[in-house]
Motif scaffolding. Sequence first.
Motif, PDB file in Angstrom:
ATOM      1  N   TYR A   1       0.807  -1.215   0.000  1.00 12.73           N
ATOM      2  CA  TYR A   1       0.000   0.000   0.000  1.00 12.73           C
ATOM      3  C   TYR A   1       0.843   1.270   0.000  1.00 12.73           C
ATOM      4  N   ALA A   2       2.143   1.138  -0.190  1.00 17.38           N
ATOM      5  CA  ALA A   2       3.036   2.296  -0.111  1.00 17.38           C
ATOM      6  C   ALA A   2       2.688   3.343  -1.157  1.00 17.38           C
ATOM      7  N   GLU A   3       2.769   4.601  -0.754  1.00 12.55           N
ATOM      8  CA  GLU A   3       2.610   5.718  -1.674  1.00 12.55           C
ATOM      9  C   GLU A   3       3.289   6.947  -1.074  1.00 12.55           C
ATOM     10  N   PRO A   4       3.575   7.961  -1.880  1.00  7.36           N
ATOM     11  CA  PRO A   4       4.267   9.147  -1.358  1.00  7.36           C
ATOM     12  C   PRO A   4       3.426   9.885  -0.315  1.00  7.36           C
ATOM     13  N   LEU A   5       4.068  10.246   0.781  1.00  4.01           N
ATOM     14  CA  LEU A   5       3.441  11.023   1.848  1.00  4.01           C
ATOM     15  C   LEU A   5       4.435  12.115   2.258  1.00  4.01           C
ATOM     16  N   PRO A   6       4.582  13.130   1.432  1.00  5.25           N
ATOM     17  CA  PRO A   6       5.669  14.097   1.641  1.00  5.25           C
ATOM     18  C   PRO A   6       5.554  14.899   2.935  1.00  5.25           C
ATOM     19  N   LYS A   7       4.334  15.195   3.377  1.00  5.12           N
ATOM     20  CA  LYS A   7       4.198  15.988   4.609  1.00  5.12           C
ATOM     21  C   LYS A   7       4.597  15.171   5.833  1.00  5.12           C
ATOM     22  N   LEU A   8       4.219  13.902   5.844  1.00  3.31           N
ATOM     23  CA  LEU A   8       4.648  13.038   6.945  1.00  3.31           C
ATOM     24  C   LEU A   8       6.159  12.852   6.913  1.00  3.31           C
ATOM     25  N   ASP A   9       6.727  12.689   5.702  1.00  3.85           N
ATOM     26  CA  ASP A   9       8.179  12.565   5.587  1.00  3.85           C
ATOM     27  C   ASP A   9       8.882  13.756   6.225  1.00  3.85           C
ATOM     28  N   ALA A  10       8.308  14.939   6.048  1.00  3.67           N
ATOM     29  CA  ALA A  10       8.954  16.168   6.509  1.00  3.67           C
ATOM     30  C   ALA A  10       8.956  16.304   8.032  1.00  3.67           C
ATOM     31  N   VAL A  11       7.946  15.737   8.696  1.00  2.00           N
ATOM     32  CA  VAL A  11       7.825  15.973  10.139  1.00  2.00           C
ATOM     33  C   VAL A  11       8.052  14.738  11.003  1.00  2.00           C
ATOM     34  N   HIS A  12       7.992  13.551  10.432  1.00  2.00           N
ATOM     35  CA  HIS A  12       7.990  12.338  11.244  1.00  2.00           C
ATOM     36  C   HIS A  12       9.171  12.268  12.199  1.00  2.00           C
ATOM     37  N   ASP A  13      10.350  12.575  11.704  1.00  2.00           N
ATOM     38  CA  ASP A  13      11.548  12.439  12.520  1.00  2.00           C
ATOM     39  C   ASP A  13      11.786  13.646  13.426  1.00  2.00           C
ATOM     40  N   GLN A  14      10.812  14.553  13.485  1.00  2.00           N
ATOM     41  CA  GLN A  14      10.874  15.677  14.424  1.00  2.00           C
ATOM     42  C   GLN A  14       9.931  15.499  15.616  1.00  2.00           C
ATOM     43  N   ILE A  15       9.022  14.525  15.538  1.00  2.00           N
ATOM     44  CA  ILE A  15       7.970  14.405  16.551  1.00  2.00           C
ATOM     45  C   ILE A  15       8.518  13.788  17.832  1.00  2.00           C
ATOM     46  N   VAL A  16       8.213  14.445  18.941  1.00  2.00           N
ATOM     47  CA  VAL A  16       8.535  13.936  20.276  1.00  2.00           C
ATOM     48  C   VAL A  16       7.307  14.146  21.159  1.00  2.00           C
ATOM     49  N   CYS A  17       6.965  13.156  21.940  1.00  2.00           N
ATOM     50  CA  CYS A  17       5.858  13.269  22.886  1.00  2.00           C
ATOM     51  C   CYS A  17       6.407  13.446  24.292  1.00  2.00           C
ATOM     52  N   LEU A  18       5.846  14.428  24.995  1.00  5.01           N
ATOM     53  CA  LEU A  18       6.250  14.721  26.367  1.00  5.01           C
ATOM     54  C   LEU A  18       5.216  14.176  27.347  1.00  5.01           C
ATOM     55  N   PRO A  19       5.631  13.794  28.563  1.00 10.96           N
ATOM     56  CA  PRO A  19       4.654  13.415  29.590  1.00 10.96           C
ATOM     57  C   PRO A  19       3.780  14.616  29.943  1.00 10.96           C
ATOM     58  N   VAL A  20       2.478  14.387  30.051  1.00 17.22           N
ATOM     59  CA  VAL A  20       1.557  15.489  30.347  1.00 17.22           C
ATOM     60  C   VAL A  20       0.496  15.065  31.359  1.00 17.22           C
ATOM     61  N   GLY A  21       0.647  13.873  31.921  1.00 17.67           N
ATOM     62  CA  GLY A  21      -0.441  13.233  32.646  1.00 17.67           C
ATOM     63  C   GLY A  21      -0.675  13.725  34.055  1.00 17.67           C
ATOM     64  N   TRP A  22      -1.709  13.148  34.649  1.00 17.03           N
ATOM     65  CA  TRP A  22      -2.188  13.496  35.982  1.00 17.03           C
ATOM     66  C   TRP A  22      -1.144  13.301  37.066  1.00 17.03           C
ATOM     67  N   TRP A  23      -0.137  12.468  36.806  1.00 16.14           N
ATOM     68  CA  TRP A  23       0.860  12.140  37.824  1.00 16.14           C
ATOM     69  C   TRP A  23       1.946  13.219  37.960  1.00 16.14           C
ATOM     70  N   LEU A  24       1.992  14.187  37.051  1.00 14.44           N
ATOM     71  CA  LEU A  24       3.031  15.210  37.125  1.00 14.44           C
ATOM     72  C   LEU A  24       2.747  16.188  38.266  1.00 14.44           C
ATOM     73  N   SER A  25       3.740  16.422  39.085  1.00 12.57           N
ATOM     74  CA  SER A  25       3.647  17.484  40.082  1.00 12.57           C
ATOM     75  C   SER A  25       4.041  18.805  39.422  1.00 12.57           C
ATOM     76  N   GLU A  26       3.786  19.911  40.125  1.00  8.08           N
ATOM     77  CA  GLU A  26       4.230  21.201  39.601  1.00  8.08           C
ATOM     78  C   GLU A  26       5.741  21.226  39.428  1.00  8.08           C
ATOM     79  N   GLN A  27       6.447  20.576  40.348  1.00  7.83           N
ATOM     80  CA  GLN A  27       7.905  20.516  40.252  1.00  7.83           C
ATOM     81  C   GLN A  27       8.343  19.699  39.033  1.00  7.83           C
ATOM     82  N   ASP A  28       7.612  18.613  38.750  1.00 12.58           N
ATOM     83  CA  ASP A  28       7.934  17.782  37.581  1.00 12.58           C
ATOM     84  C   ASP A  28       7.820  18.591  36.295  1.00 12.58           C
TER      85      ASP A  28
END
Length: 368
Positions: A329-356
């Motif tokens: 099913y491969a096909e060109p996806l130029p916008k995903l190519d441009a950003v995929h290797d830049q994406i990082v997810c940060l912790p944002v959950g309920w367990w974070l303290s203000e200090q965290d």
Amino acid sequence: MIPMFKVAMSEQAPAAVADVLASGHIGQGAKVDAFEDALRSRVGNPRLATVNSGTAGLQMALRLAGAEGGEVLSTPLTFVATNWAILAAGLRIRWVDVDPSTLNADLDDLAAKVSPETSAIMVVHWAGYPIDLTRVAAIADECERRHGRRPVIIEDCAQAWGATYAGRPLGNHGNLAVYSFQAIKHITCGDGGLVVFPDDDGNRRGRLMRWFGLDRDPGAAPRPEQNVTEWGLKFHMNDISAAIGLANLDGVDERVRRHRGNAAYYDRELKDVAGLELTRPVPGSEPSYWVYPVKVKRRDDFVARLAAAGIAAGHVDPRNDRHACVAAYAEPLPKLDAVHDQIVCLPVGWWLSEQDREHIVNTIKSGW
């Protein structure tokens, strides 16, 4: 290490499970019924059915869509369960590119790819960020006008419990919607899922389909007297999982509120950091922020800097289209190519303290 994910488990859950185990009835029963009643009021739609996983819910939704043998438009930027459900249903995947600003499906590309072969559109509210459902509906309407067939819209809400679009919870916009209650979601049953239906016929069929096509609702005819008109599979939830879900439902609103509060803090503090770009929610939506995705230059250095400071971060859902099993099913996806290797997810959950969260922000601002 500040974790990316953490299981949210009520202190009442062990006793609730013990009650079920002692009752002698651990399959689909009274606890499932009670959990579904509670979910109806939370979701705001009475037409729903619990299932044993979000993946099972997606497979059920594709069956209900009548998409046998057709093509499903879907994003590759999601957990593989989204797209493997399409393969399990014997359907073809047509990849849709990604909008770099939202990281959800690029709706211009979606509109360009609908065709007479399009049986369904699978949209993902990735990381808890709702997609523009108004535009998606308009694309499906235009497909019907041009090709005489309106593809069924299926919303993968696995990461989006508590998110809203146009002021309403997901599952109230005329589409099939599927939630996940897997271990690290906003609300967990240990594992499980939920299918929300747009109409009474889908609700009737789905509730039968989750258990071999047999009716298990109270008041149904005895099983030997039932005639199966549409076969199903073993997708039902059991009372053990439902008891866990009921116990965890009480605290989920506060958990979502804390995710949003942490995201708002990041929005303020990270907006002007050089080399980092925030993800933009769609206007009219309120994300639930399962994770907090950003785009950064020199991602490996960024992740290493955070790890050295005791912060888990990374790419939780690498693109699906590069797996060997979907090479056809491969096909060109130029916008995903441009950003995929830049994406990082940060912790944002309920367990974070203000200090965290201050530590996370200060570490990022110190450079990488």
